[in-house]
Design a protein around this motif. Sequence first.
Motif, mmCIF file in Angstrom:
data_model
loop_
_atom_site.group_PDB
_atom_site.id
_atom_site.type_symbol
_atom_site.label_atom_id
_atom_site.label_comp_id
_atom_site.label_asym_id
_atom_site.label_seq_id
_atom_site.Cartn_x
_atom_site.Cartn_y
_atom_site.Cartn_z
ATOM 1 N N GLY A 155 0.985 -1.545 -0.058
ATOM 2 C CA GLY A 155 -0.205 0.152 0.024
ATOM 3 C C GLY A 155 0.569 1.223 -0.313
ATOM 4 O O GLY A 155 0.366 2.311 -0.703
ATOM 5 N N GLU A 156 1.723 1.449 0.960
ATOM 6 C CA GLU A 156 2.774 2.438 1.503
ATOM 7 C C GLU A 156 3.915 2.874 -0.437
ATOM 8 O O GLU A 156 3.540 3.759 -0.977
ATOM 9 C CB GLU A 156 3.657 2.250 1.949
ATOM 10 C CG GLU A 156 3.305 2.538 3.019
ATOM 11 C CD GLU A 156 3.981 1.250 4.765
ATOM 12 O OE1 GLU A 156 3.444 1.707 5.566
ATOM 13 O OE2 GLU A 156 5.185 0.930 3.981
ATOM 14 N N VAL A 157 3.384 1.515 -1.402
ATOM 15 C CA VAL A 157 4.111 1.907 -2.194
ATOM 16 C C VAL A 157 3.604 2.270 -3.755
ATOM 17 O O VAL A 157 4.018 3.381 -3.951
ATOM 18 C CB VAL A 157 5.340 0.542 -3.045
ATOM 19 C CG1 VAL A 157 5.605 0.298 -4.186
ATOM 20 C CG2 VAL A 157 6.757 -0.068 -1.915
ATOM 21 N N ALA A 158 2.349 1.660 -3.366
ATOM 22 C CA ALA A 158 1.507 2.076 -4.293
ATOM 23 C C ALA A 158 1.048 3.706 -4.206
ATOM 24 O O ALA A 158 0.727 3.919 -4.575
ATOM 25 C CB ALA A 158 0.085 1.423 -4.308
ATOM 26 N N VAL A 159 0.777 4.134 -3.372
ATOM 27 C CA VAL A 159 0.656 5.285 -3.010
ATOM 28 C C VAL A 159 2.120 6.194 -3.494
ATOM 29 O O VAL A 159 1.425 7.232 -3.913
ATOM 30 C CB VAL A 159 0.192 5.381 -1.198
ATOM 31 C CG1 VAL A 159 0.094 6.782 -1.207
ATOM 32 C CG2 VAL A 159 -0.961 4.570 -1.467
ATOM 33 N N LEU A 160 2.758 5.889 -3.031
ATOM 34 C CA LEU A 160 4.320 7.087 -3.183
ATOM 35 C C LEU A 160 4.415 6.863 -4.978
ATOM 36 O O LEU A 160 5.042 7.855 -5.222
ATOM 37 C CB LEU A 160 5.018 6.266 -2.981
ATOM 38 C CG LEU A 160 5.826 6.361 -1.403
ATOM 39 C CD1 LEU A 160 6.577 5.978 -0.412
ATOM 40 C CD2 LEU A 160 5.188 7.699 -1.023
ATOM 41 N N ARG A 161 3.520 5.558 -5.629
ATOM 42 C CA ARG A 161 4.025 6.010 -6.763
ATOM 43 C C ARG A 161 2.724 6.610 -7.821
ATOM 44 O O ARG A 161 3.501 7.523 -7.962
ATOM 45 C CB ARG A 161 3.959 4.355 -6.890
ATOM 46 C CG ARG A 161 4.208 4.540 -9.168
ATOM 47 C CD ARG A 161 4.139 2.639 -9.609
ATOM 48 N NE ARG A 161 5.104 1.993 -9.038
ATOM 49 C CZ ARG A 161 5.626 0.959 -8.704
ATOM 50 N NH1 ARG A 161 4.744 0.331 -10.027
ATOM 51 N NH2 ARG A 161 6.376 0.435 -8.403
ATOM 52 N N VAL A 188 -5.611 9.514 -5.096
ATOM 53 C CA VAL A 188 -4.543 8.422 -5.102
ATOM 54 C C VAL A 188 -6.125 7.313 -4.261
ATOM 55 O O VAL A 188 -5.939 6.057 -4.794
ATOM 56 C CB VAL A 188 -3.968 8.583 -4.047
ATOM 57 C CG1 VAL A 188 -2.955 7.080 -3.530
ATOM 58 C CG2 VAL A 188 -2.334 9.797 -4.788
ATOM 59 N N ALA A 189 -6.167 8.217 -3.226
ATOM 60 C CA ALA A 189 -7.194 7.530 -3.132
ATOM 61 C C ALA A 189 -8.732 6.759 -4.025
ATOM 62 O O ALA A 189 -8.989 5.493 -4.140
ATOM 63 C CB ALA A 189 -8.430 7.915 -2.029
ATOM 64 N N GLU A 190 -9.094 7.309 -4.689
ATOM 65 C CA GLU A 190 -9.775 7.088 -6.375
ATOM 66 C C GLU A 190 -9.036 6.205 -7.312
ATOM 67 O O GLU A 190 -9.535 5.486 -7.132
ATOM 68 C CB GLU A 190 -10.017 8.404 -7.009
ATOM 69 C CG GLU A 190 -11.340 9.132 -6.049
ATOM 70 C CD GLU A 190 -11.387 11.244 -7.153
ATOM 71 O OE1 GLU A 190 -11.016 10.986 -8.355
ATOM 72 O OE2 GLU A 190 -12.049 11.166 -6.172
ATOM 73 N N GLN A 191 -7.956 6.771 -7.102
ATOM 74 C CA GLN A 191 -7.188 5.119 -8.351
ATOM 75 C C GLN A 191 -6.914 3.960 -7.619
ATOM 76 O O GLN A 191 -7.416 2.056 -8.493
ATOM 77 C CB GLN A 191 -5.667 5.650 -8.269
ATOM 78 C CG GLN A 191 -5.917 7.086 -9.477
ATOM 79 C CD GLN A 191 -5.624 6.428 -11.391
ATOM 80 O OE1 GLN A 191 -4.899 5.736 -11.173
ATOM 81 N NE2 GLN A 191 -5.340 6.833 -11.944
ATOM 82 N N LEU A 192 -6.509 4.082 -6.478
ATOM 83 C CA LEU A 192 -6.619 2.597 -5.630
ATOM 84 C C LEU A 192 -7.571 1.521 -5.067
ATOM 85 O O LEU A 192 -8.288 1.460 -4.513
ATOM 86 C CB LEU A 192 -5.673 2.599 -4.320
ATOM 87 C CG LEU A 192 -4.071 3.224 -4.809
ATOM 88 C CD1 LEU A 192 -3.308 3.534 -3.361
ATOM 89 C CD2 LEU A 192 -3.257 2.543 -5.641
ATOM 90 N N GLU A 193 -8.917 2.789 -4.971
ATOM 91 C CA GLU A 193 -10.260 1.995 -4.817
ATOM 92 C C GLU A 193 -10.196 2.725 -3.614
ATOM 93 O O GLU A 193 -10.777 1.399 -2.616
ATOM 94 C CB GLU A 193 -10.874 1.494 -5.374
ATOM 95 C CG GLU A 193 -10.612 1.557 -6.684
ATOM 96 C CD GLU A 193 -11.895 0.022 -7.276
ATOM 97 O OE1 GLU A 193 -11.741 -0.704 -6.923
ATOM 98 O OE2 GLU A 193 -11.968 0.615 -8.587
ATOM 99 N N ILE A 194 -9.698 3.757 -2.805
ATOM 100 C CA ILE A 194 -9.418 3.171 -0.880
ATOM 101 C C ILE A 194 -10.148 4.580 -0.187
ATOM 102 O O ILE A 194 -10.327 5.257 -1.325
ATOM 103 C CB ILE A 194 -7.997 2.573 -0.842
ATOM 104 C CG1 ILE A 194 -6.851 4.479 -1.194
ATOM 105 C CG2 ILE A 194 -7.583 1.076 -0.557
ATOM 106 C CD1 ILE A 194 -5.923 3.738 -0.202
ATOM 107 N N SER A 195 -10.287 4.719 0.711
ATOM 108 C CA SER A 195 -10.077 6.022 1.256
ATOM 109 C C SER A 195 -8.926 7.300 1.283
ATOM 110 O O SER A 195 -7.747 6.692 1.114
ATOM 111 C CB SER A 195 -10.609 5.831 2.872
ATOM 112 O OG SER A 195 -10.331 5.847 3.890
ATOM 113 N N LYS A 196 -9.469 8.630 1.538
ATOM 114 C CA LYS A 196 -8.464 9.411 1.954
ATOM 115 C C LYS A 196 -7.477 9.325 3.156
ATOM 116 O O LYS A 196 -6.486 9.517 2.960
ATOM 117 C CB LYS A 196 -9.175 10.551 1.628
ATOM 118 C CG LYS A 196 -8.004 11.874 1.409
ATOM 119 C CD LYS A 196 -8.046 13.465 1.868
ATOM 120 C CE LYS A 196 -7.243 14.016 1.144
ATOM 121 N NZ LYS A 196 -7.304 14.361 2.869
#
Length: 106
Positions: free
Chosen positions: A25-31, A42-50
Amino acid sequence: METNQTTPMLSIRLTPETNVRLSKGEVAVLRLIAEGHPNQGVAEQLEISKRMVDYHLTKAYAKLNVGNRMLAIRQAWRLGLLPFEPNSNSSTYSEAGEGSLQTQRG
Protein backbone atom coordinates in the motif's frame (compact mmCIF):
# COMPACT_ATOMS: atom_id res chain seq x y z
CA MET A 1 8.67 2.71 16.89
CA GLU A 2 7.98 -0.98 16.71
CA THR A 3 6.50 -2.50 13.58
CA ASN A 4 4.12 -5.40 13.44
CA GLN A 5 6.11 -8.28 11.99
CA THR A 6 2.97 -10.13 10.90
CA THR A 7 2.00 -7.41 8.43
CA PRO A 8 2.88 -8.58 4.93
CA MET A 9 5.63 -6.44 3.54
CA LEU A 10 6.49 -6.08 -0.07
CA SER A 11 9.82 -5.45 -0.77
CA ILE A 12 10.58 -4.22 -2.93
CA ARG A 13 14.00 -4.78 -1.89
CA LEU A 14 16.17 -4.27 1.10
CA THR A 15 19.26 -2.29 0.38
CA PRO A 16 22.54 -2.91 2.17
CA GLU A 17 22.50 0.54 3.79
CA THR A 18 19.03 0.27 5.31
CA ASN A 19 16.43 -2.02 6.73
CA VAL A 20 13.59 -0.02 5.21
CA ARG A 21 10.64 -2.01 3.94
CA LEU A 22 7.56 -0.43 2.47
CA SER A 23 4.24 -2.22 2.37
CA LYS A 24 2.42 -2.81 -0.90
CA GLY A 25 0.00 0.00 0.00
CA GLU A 26 2.79 2.45 0.84
CA VAL A 27 4.51 1.78 -2.48
CA ALA A 28 1.26 2.12 -4.44
CA VAL A 29 0.49 5.45 -2.75
CA LEU A 30 4.01 6.83 -3.24
CA ARG A 31 4.03 5.79 -6.88
CA LEU A 32 0.79 7.69 -7.59
CA ILE A 33 1.96 10.69 -5.56
CA ALA A 34 5.15 10.70 -7.66
CA GLU A 35 2.97 10.85 -10.77
CA GLY A 36 1.44 14.05 -9.40
CA HIS A 37 -1.90 12.80 -8.07
CA PRO A 38 -3.36 14.54 -5.00
CA ASN A 39 -4.33 12.37 -2.03
CA GLN A 40 -7.99 12.25 -3.08
CA GLY A 41 -6.97 11.20 -6.59
CA VAL A 42 -4.76 8.46 -5.17
CA ALA A 43 -7.69 7.25 -3.05
CA GLU A 44 -9.94 7.10 -6.10
CA GLN A 45 -7.34 5.27 -8.21
CA LEU A 46 -6.66 2.68 -5.51
CA GLU A 47 -10.31 2.48 -4.44
CA ILE A 48 -9.47 3.21 -0.82
CA SER A 49 -10.42 6.07 1.49
CA LYS A 50 -8.43 9.30 1.62
CA ARG A 51 -7.83 8.52 5.27
CA MET A 52 -6.10 5.26 4.26
CA VAL A 53 -3.92 7.21 1.80
CA ASP A 54 -2.95 9.56 4.63
CA TYR A 55 -2.19 6.55 6.84
CA HIS A 56 0.07 4.97 4.20
CA LEU A 57 1.90 8.28 3.72
CA THR A 58 2.40 8.73 7.46
CA LYS A 59 3.81 5.21 7.78
CA ALA A 60 6.09 5.73 4.76
CA TYR A 61 7.36 9.06 6.13
CA ALA A 62 8.30 7.41 9.41
CA LYS A 63 10.05 4.48 7.71
CA LEU A 64 11.94 6.78 5.35
CA ASN A 65 12.68 9.33 8.11
CA VAL A 66 11.24 12.25 6.15
CA GLY A 67 8.58 14.87 6.75
CA ASN A 68 6.91 15.44 3.39
CA ARG A 69 5.83 13.74 0.18
CA MET A 70 8.62 15.01 -2.07
CA LEU A 71 11.32 13.92 0.36
CA ALA A 72 9.59 10.54 0.71
CA ILE A 73 9.60 10.03 -3.06
CA ARG A 74 13.22 11.09 -3.39
CA GLN A 75 14.32 8.88 -0.50
CA ALA A 76 12.36 5.88 -1.82
CA TRP A 77 13.97 6.35 -5.26
CA ARG A 78 17.42 6.76 -3.71
CA LEU A 79 17.03 3.56 -1.70
CA GLY A 80 15.68 1.61 -4.67
CA LEU A 81 12.32 1.07 -2.99
CA LEU A 82 10.35 2.90 -5.65
CA PRO A 83 11.14 2.55 -9.33
CA PHE A 84 11.79 5.73 -11.23
CA GLU A 85 9.04 5.92 -13.83
CA PRO A 86 8.50 9.44 -15.10
CA ASN A 87 4.99 10.19 -16.30
CA SER A 88 5.20 11.71 -19.76
CA ASN A 89 1.66 13.14 -19.57
CA SER A 90 2.26 15.55 -16.70
CA SER A 91 5.05 16.98 -14.59
CA THR A 92 7.98 14.63 -14.35
CA TYR A 93 10.64 14.48 -11.73
CA SER A 94 14.28 13.66 -12.16
CA GLU A 95 17.10 13.54 -9.70
CA ALA A 96 19.50 16.37 -10.41
CA GLY A 97 22.60 15.88 -8.37
CA GLU A 98 22.97 14.92 -4.76
CA GLY A 99 20.05 16.01 -2.61
CA SER A 100 17.99 17.99 -5.11
CA LEU A 101 14.85 17.28 -7.05
CA GLN A 102 13.79 19.33 -10.03
CA THR A 103 10.40 19.61 -11.64
CA GLN A 104 10.52 19.56 -15.42
CA ARG A 105 7.76 20.51 -17.80
CA GLY A 106 7.99 19.00 -21.19
